[in-house]
Design an enzyme around this catalytic site. Sequence first.
Site, mmCIF file in Angstrom:
data_model
loop_
_atom_site.group_PDB
_atom_site.id
_atom_site.type_symbol
_atom_site.label_atom_id
_atom_site.label_comp_id
_atom_site.label_asym_id
_atom_site.label_seq_id
_atom_site.Cartn_x
_atom_site.Cartn_y
_atom_site.Cartn_z
ATOM 1 N N VAL A 86 0.838 -1.198 0.000
ATOM 2 C CA VAL A 86 0.000 0.000 0.000
ATOM 3 C C VAL A 86 0.878 1.255 0.000
ATOM 4 O O VAL A 86 0.629 2.207 -0.746
ATOM 5 C CB VAL A 86 -0.950 0.003 1.225
ATOM 6 C CG1 VAL A 86 -1.626 1.353 1.399
ATOM 7 C CG2 VAL A 86 -1.992 -1.096 1.088
ATOM 8 N N ASP A 87 1.901 1.263 0.817
ATOM 9 C CA ASP A 87 2.779 2.422 0.940
ATOM 10 C C ASP A 87 3.400 2.790 -0.409
ATOM 11 O O ASP A 87 3.357 3.952 -0.834
ATOM 12 C CB ASP A 87 3.869 2.116 1.969
ATOM 13 C CG ASP A 87 4.598 3.343 2.472
ATOM 14 O OD1 ASP A 87 4.092 4.458 2.309
ATOM 15 O OD2 ASP A 87 5.687 3.167 3.049
#
Length: 173
Positions: free
Chosen positions: A32-33
């Site tokens: 996600v990051d």
Amino acid sequence: MRVELIEGDITAQSADVIVNAANSSLLGGGGVDGAIHRKGGPEILAETRMLRASRYGRGLPVGQAVATTAGRLPARWVVHTVGPVFSAAEDRSELLRACYTNSLQVADELGAESIAFPLISAGVYRWPVEDAVRQALSVLRDAEPRSVRAAVLVLFGAETAAVGRTVHAAVFP
């Protein structure tokens, strides 16, 4: 606050706030990051670098949350939070719940009305999906934010979404 679960991509959500399951460096990474930094563009990285140079020289502590611009994402802000790595030997559930609580608090301080969360810690941090959904929903079910009116838990992939719907039905009968 209305709480909804959907299957999808967190970076495609239109909300005032998109929550980033960040690593403590705040400088991007995988999962996600990395997706948020790639799609959001260099503006996010510029702000996270400023945060590292000022308040978070040692990185963002697990469970805490901080906001930056959303860059090119369909949101006004990104709230970065660092989830705990799952441990079978140590109960870190309180830290996981703190990610949701503190992200909601930051969103409230910004005056946001909508927020989209990924399933924090359930990817590379190996938190079991069923319990990760249960922890998220336990916070969202009981939260009483001032400005946030809608929260979406965005589940990536059909299998994760199916587990999420089952847990959601149990938590919100």
